[in-house]
Design a protein around this motif. Structure first.
Motif, PDB file in Angstrom:
ATOM      1  N   GLN A  28     -26.810   2.521   5.793  1.00 50.91           N
ATOM      2  CA  GLN A  28     -26.148   1.819   4.681  1.00 50.91           C
ATOM      3  C   GLN A  28     -26.775   2.198   3.340  1.00 50.91           C
ATOM      4  O   GLN A  28     -26.069   2.385   2.342  1.00 50.91           O
ATOM      5  N   ILE A  29     -28.093   2.310   3.319  1.00 51.38           N
ATOM      6  CA  ILE A  29     -28.782   2.687   2.082  1.00 51.38           C
ATOM      7  C   ILE A  29     -28.360   4.080   1.648  1.00 51.38           C
ATOM      8  O   ILE A  29     -28.018   4.302   0.475  1.00 51.38           O
ATOM      9  N   LEU A  33     -26.471   5.066  -1.836  1.00 43.93           N
ATOM     10  CA  LEU A  33     -27.015   6.030  -2.795  1.00 43.93           C
ATOM     11  C   LEU A  33     -26.003   7.141  -3.075  1.00 43.93           C
ATOM     12  O   LEU A  33     -25.807   7.542  -4.228  1.00 43.93           O
ATOM     13  N   GLU A  34     -25.346   7.617  -2.047  1.00 44.68           N
ATOM     14  CA  GLU A  34     -24.367   8.700  -2.218  1.00 44.68           C
ATOM     15  C   GLU A  34     -23.173   8.268  -3.075  1.00 44.68           C
ATOM     16  O   GLU A  34     -22.587   9.103  -3.768  1.00 44.68           O
ATOM     17  N   GLU A  35     -22.833   7.003  -3.026  1.00 41.63           N
ATOM     18  CA  GLU A  35     -21.714   6.499  -3.838  1.00 41.63           C
ATOM     19  C   GLU A  35     -22.002   6.596  -5.333  1.00 41.63           C
ATOM     20  O   GLU A  35     -21.079   6.524  -6.138  1.00 41.63           O
ATOM     21  N   THR A  36     -23.263   6.777  -5.714  1.00 41.25           N
ATOM     22  CA  THR A  36     -23.614   6.847  -7.134  1.00 41.25           C
ATOM     23  C   THR A  36     -23.431   8.249  -7.717  1.00 41.25           C
ATOM     24  O   THR A  36     -23.400   8.391  -8.940  1.00 41.25           O
ATOM     25  N   ILE A  37     -23.325   9.259  -6.888  1.00 41.20           N
ATOM     26  CA  ILE A  37     -23.330  10.648  -7.368  1.00 41.20           C
ATOM     27  C   ILE A  37     -22.199  10.880  -8.369  1.00 41.20           C
ATOM     28  O   ILE A  37     -21.047  10.549  -8.119  1.00 41.20           O
ATOM     29  N   ASN A  38     -22.586  11.438  -9.515  1.00 36.33           N
ATOM     30  CA  ASN A  38     -21.677  11.763 -10.625  1.00 36.33           C
ATOM     31  C   ASN A  38     -21.006  10.539 -11.248  1.00 36.33           C
ATOM     32  O   ASN A  38     -20.056  10.696 -12.011  1.00 36.33           O
ATOM     33  N   LYS A 137     -25.471  -3.010  -7.439  1.00 36.11           N
ATOM     34  CA  LYS A 137     -25.775  -3.205  -6.022  1.00 36.11           C
ATOM     35  C   LYS A 137     -27.290  -3.286  -5.862  1.00 36.11           C
ATOM     36  O   LYS A 137     -28.028  -2.490  -6.437  1.00 36.11           O
ATOM     37  N   ILE A 138     -27.729  -4.228  -5.045  1.00 34.54           N
ATOM     38  CA  ILE A 138     -29.155  -4.453  -4.853  1.00 34.54           C
ATOM     39  C   ILE A 138     -29.582  -4.001  -3.458  1.00 34.54           C
ATOM     40  O   ILE A 138     -29.061  -4.485  -2.459  1.00 34.54           O
ATOM     41  N   ILE A 139     -30.527  -3.067  -3.433  1.00 30.69           N
ATOM     42  CA  ILE A 139     -31.181  -2.684  -2.183  1.00 30.69           C
ATOM     43  C   ILE A 139     -32.577  -3.290  -2.246  1.00 30.69           C
ATOM     44  O   ILE A 139     -33.410  -2.874  -3.044  1.00 30.69           O
ATOM     45  N   GLY A 140     -32.815  -4.283  -1.416  1.00 27.42           N
ATOM     46  CA  GLY A 140     -34.129  -4.907  -1.351  1.00 27.42           C
ATOM     47  C   GLY A 140     -34.966  -4.229  -0.283  1.00 27.42           C
ATOM     48  O   GLY A 140     -34.467  -3.912   0.798  1.00 27.42           O
TER      49      GLY A 140
END
Length: 192
Positions: A28-29, A33-38, A137-140
């Motif tokens: 999921q992490i 992270l990949e969803e942020t690219i560009n 989005k928060i990744i704790g």
């Protein structure tokens, strides 16, 4: 307790902890992270040893992967600007060191990776609450019982230990970084 006995017990405990890691959370992490690219930015925060992990993670996932032309994350560790941190702490309070850096900067669908063994550090929680208000989005990344950060996280990588087992928790948090980094290195090698 003798050094050898302590070392054997520490390694056993770390091995037990690593065997309990939820690999689906790591998946999921990586997807998040990949969803942020560009499109979006990734920010990382932490105190003490977790600050060092934040810096290391930004280096590996930012410069390390970009330099190899594998993937290009727009990523920053907010623990790395000592003048900004000390000025904010001195002028308006330590609880504001991350919040002030995120204010009017973090945007919807950006990602905040918050690393805290206890999950209760005031400066971490304040930054996380602000980021959530901005629809980030928060990744704790937590330890012990997870504290408030575990509850506030959209995704939580949690190392369940007794309180004060900082070494074990911080070891596992660094391993999370190296799993993600090594995943991309290995993926790139297999695609060549």
């Amino acid at each position: 307790m003798q050094i050898k006995e302590f070392t054997i017990n520490y390694i056993k405990k770390l091995t037990q902890i690593l065997n309990q890691i939820d690999v689906e959370v790591i998946e999921q992490i990586i997807h998040t992270l990949e969803e942020t690219i560009n499109k979006n930015k990734i920010f990382i925060i932490g105190n003490g040893g977790s600050a060092a992990t934040a810096s290391h993670m930004a280096n590996d996932l930012g410069v390390g992967l970009k330099r190899r032309e594998i993937i290009s994350f727009n990523i920053d560790s907010l623990t790395d600007n000592t003048p900004a941190i000390t000025a904010i702490a001195n002028d308006i309070g330590y609880e504001n060191i991350f919040y002030s850096q995120l204010k009017n900067v973090i945007k919807k669908n950006d990602v905040l990776i918050a690393i805290s063994c206890s999950g209760n550090s005031e400066n971490i929680i304040k930054a996380v609450k602000y980021a959530k208000e901005q629809n980030a989005k928060i990744i704790g990344v937590t330890g012990f019982d997870g504290g408030e950060l575990k509850k506030l996280s959209d995704i939580n990588f949690h190392i369940d230990t007794q309180k004060a087992q900082y070494g074990i928790v911080e070891d596992a948090h660094m391993i999370l970084d190296h799993i993600i980094y090594s995943y991309y290195i290995n993926k790139d090698l297999n695609e060549q």
